[in-house]
Write a protein that holds these residues in place. Structure first.
Motif, mmCIF file in Angstrom:
data_model
loop_
_atom_site.group_PDB
_atom_site.id
_atom_site.type_symbol
_atom_site.label_atom_id
_atom_site.label_comp_id
_atom_site.label_asym_id
_atom_site.label_seq_id
_atom_site.Cartn_x
_atom_site.Cartn_y
_atom_site.Cartn_z
ATOM 1 N N ASP A 93 -23.028 67.850 72.721
ATOM 2 C CA ASP A 93 -24.107 68.837 72.594
ATOM 3 C C ASP A 93 -24.019 69.940 73.651
ATOM 4 O O ASP A 93 -24.872 70.819 73.711
ATOM 5 C CB ASP A 93 -25.484 68.152 72.620
ATOM 6 N N GLN A 94 -22.973 69.905 74.477
ATOM 7 C CA GLN A 94 -22.768 70.971 75.467
ATOM 8 C C GLN A 94 -21.994 72.104 74.813
ATOM 9 O O GLN A 94 -20.808 72.319 75.072
ATOM 10 C CB GLN A 94 -22.001 70.435 76.682
ATOM 11 N N HIS A 95 -22.688 72.839 73.957
ATOM 12 C CA HIS A 95 -21.983 73.849 73.162
ATOM 13 C C HIS A 95 -21.314 74.903 74.037
ATOM 14 O O HIS A 95 -20.246 75.393 73.704
ATOM 15 C CB HIS A 95 -22.957 74.507 72.185
ATOM 16 N N ALA A 96 -21.944 75.267 75.151
ATOM 17 C CA ALA A 96 -21.381 76.333 75.978
ATOM 18 C C ALA A 96 -20.020 75.923 76.541
ATOM 19 O O ALA A 96 -19.058 76.700 76.480
ATOM 20 C CB ALA A 96 -22.352 76.677 77.107
ATOM 21 N N SER A 97 -19.936 74.702 77.073
ATOM 22 C CA SER A 97 -18.665 74.252 77.659
ATOM 23 C C SER A 97 -17.570 74.220 76.601
ATOM 24 O O SER A 97 -16.449 74.696 76.831
ATOM 25 C CB SER A 97 -18.803 72.853 78.254
ATOM 26 N N LEU A 98 -17.903 73.655 75.452
ATOM 27 C CA LEU A 98 -16.882 73.556 74.397
ATOM 28 C C LEU A 98 -16.506 74.946 73.887
ATOM 29 O O LEU A 98 -15.332 75.239 73.651
ATOM 30 C CB LEU A 98 -17.392 72.660 73.266
ATOM 31 N N ALA A 99 -17.502 75.829 73.729
ATOM 32 C CA ALA A 99 -17.206 77.188 73.233
ATOM 33 C C ALA A 99 -16.305 77.932 74.208
ATOM 34 O O ALA A 99 -15.387 78.649 73.800
ATOM 35 C CB ALA A 99 -18.510 77.954 73.013
#
Ligand SMILES: CC(C)(COP(=O)(O)OP(=O)(O)OC[C@H]1O[C@@H](n2cnc3c(N)ncnc32)[C@H](O)[C@@H]1OP(=O)(O)O)[C@@H](O)C(=O)NCCC(=O)NCCS
Length: 163
Positions: free
Chosen positions: A123-129
């Motif tokens: 759910d850590q979209h920023a890190s993955l993005a």
């Protein structure tokens, strides 16, 4: 944003690195216990050319940091490292994460690493993005492999194979 510079971390950076990280301990990440000053100082002392810590500095203050850490301790994994990037929560979306991770990739190449592993709670979209924006590919997701705030967390791993 105002100018910032990236440089290798020194012992004096242990405290701002700890402060930036501990914010996420209370809000996200798999880490549950806050890092002490002694732990952060020892972690910084343990670094090598292959496993650097860098900081982004603006107006004399550290507002983000990045690190390459050993992926696994067995020596066959010596040329794989795991990347971490943490930006002060009041300085997101100003290009710092991108700059720190790009810089880390160049340092990894120079140090002879072959691949960088990324990852984050799914759910850590920023890190993955951020990782995907810089060419990391999603390898897969381990389901319910972590637990925090009374719920199970999936972790998604990414990978960049260096040229
Ligand atoms: C992930 C993190 C390092 C991104 O740093 P940042 O400085 O805000 O990111 P940047 O401004 O350099 O963004 C670079 C790219 O990453 C992606 N990105 C960054 N934040 C994003 C977000 N919230 N949503 C979607 N994409 C995002 C975008 O592709 C962005 O490019 P763009 O601005 O041209 O769209 C920062 O959000 C952070 O420190 N998060 C906390 C880390 C954390 O909790 N880790 C736990 C792991 S389990």
């Amino acid at each position: 944003m105002s100018e910032f510079t990236i440089r290798p971390a020194t012992a004096n950076d242990a405290e701002p690195i700890r402060a930036i990280y501990n914010y996420y301990v209370t809000h996200s990440t798999y880490q549950i216990v806050l890092k002490t000053a002694e732990e952060r100082a020892a972690w910084l002392r343990d670094r090598s050319e292959r496993h650097p810590v860098t900081v982004a500095e603006s107006d004399g203050g550290v507002i983000g940091w990045a690190a390459l850490s050993p992926w696994k301790s067995r020596c066959g994994y010596a040329r794989a490292a795991e990347a971490s990037v943490y930006i002060h929560h009041q300085h997101h979306r100003r290009g710092l994460g991108r700059a720190l991770l790009l810089d880390l990739i160049e340092r990894a190449k120079a140090a002879g690493l072959h691949t960088i592993i990324g990852g984050a709670s799914a759910d850590q979209h920023a890190s993955l993005a951020l990782q995907i924006a810089l060419g990391f590919e999603v390898v897969g997701t381990f389901r319910e492999s972590g637990r925090k705030f009374d719920r199970w967390l999936d972790v998604t791993y990414t990978q960049l194979v260096l040229p």
